[in-house]
Motif scaffolding. Structure first.
Motif: not given
Length: 183
Positions: A89-90, A92-97, A174-183
């Motif tokens: 979630r863009p 989010s304080p836990t983005f990537g966790k 992809d890795n997280l940095a290059n992944a397609r955005k959720i929305w």
């Protein structure tokens, strides 16, 4: 049912109440009213999916994007898996966790993965039958995915990487940095 919120807001481990007698057990696996009350969501499931996999099969990390994002309520009918959700979630304080839980036919736990998360699982038993409810229909054009071994997410899959069985498609996510955005 006991709802345990993980460190990722909106992501819950659900422990059913099992009622045993001489015939075996009974449990309520889903109750929409209780689910909405405990999760604080207005989730309405529209599709059920099931998969069967062998030990070492890793499926994920998958998600749907845009208008096709999905929440999932997952469980294991037979066997045991390590189930993982990653916050995408863009803002989010836990983005990537991530949060993970062992799901098995024995513990009967379920895992609620809300919209905005990637999801995957690894089969730990000889075989596993995995079942999940989705609140949106699958759409191939909206597929997204992240590599299971992305060092920025750092998931401990509790399994020898040399013994993993991964689909060809999932080997090239992809890795997280290059992944397609959720929305």
């Amino acid at each position: 049912m006991n709802f345990i919120e993980t460190e990722l807001e909106g992501c819950f481990i659900i422990e059913p109440k099992l009622i045993y007698d001489g015939r075996g057990y009974f449990m309520e696996s889903f109750n929409e009213r209780i689910f909405r009350e405990k999760t604080g969501t207005d989730t309405h499931f529209v599709q059920d999916n099931q998969s069967f996999s062998s030990k070492g099969v890793l499926r994920g990390l998958h998600y749907q994007t845009g208008d096709h994002v999905q929440a999932k309520l997952v469980r294991v009918l037979q066997g045991e898996v390590l189930d993982v959700a990653v916050d995408l979630r863009p803002g989010s304080p836990t983005f990537g966790k991530h949060a993970d839980v062992i799901l098995s036919a024995e513990n009967q736990r379920q895992f609620f993965v809300p919209r905005g998360f990637a999801h995957g699982f690894l089969v730990l038993s000889e075989t596993a039958t995995f079942f999940y409810k989705c609140d949106n229909f699958y759409n191939k054009e909206s597929e997204g995915g992240i590599m299971y071994n992305d060092p920025d997410i750092n998931i401990d899959w509790q399994f020898n990487p040399a013994n993993l069985i991964i689909s060809e498609k999932d080997q090239f996510l992809d890795n997280l940095a290059n992944a397609r955005k959720i929305w």
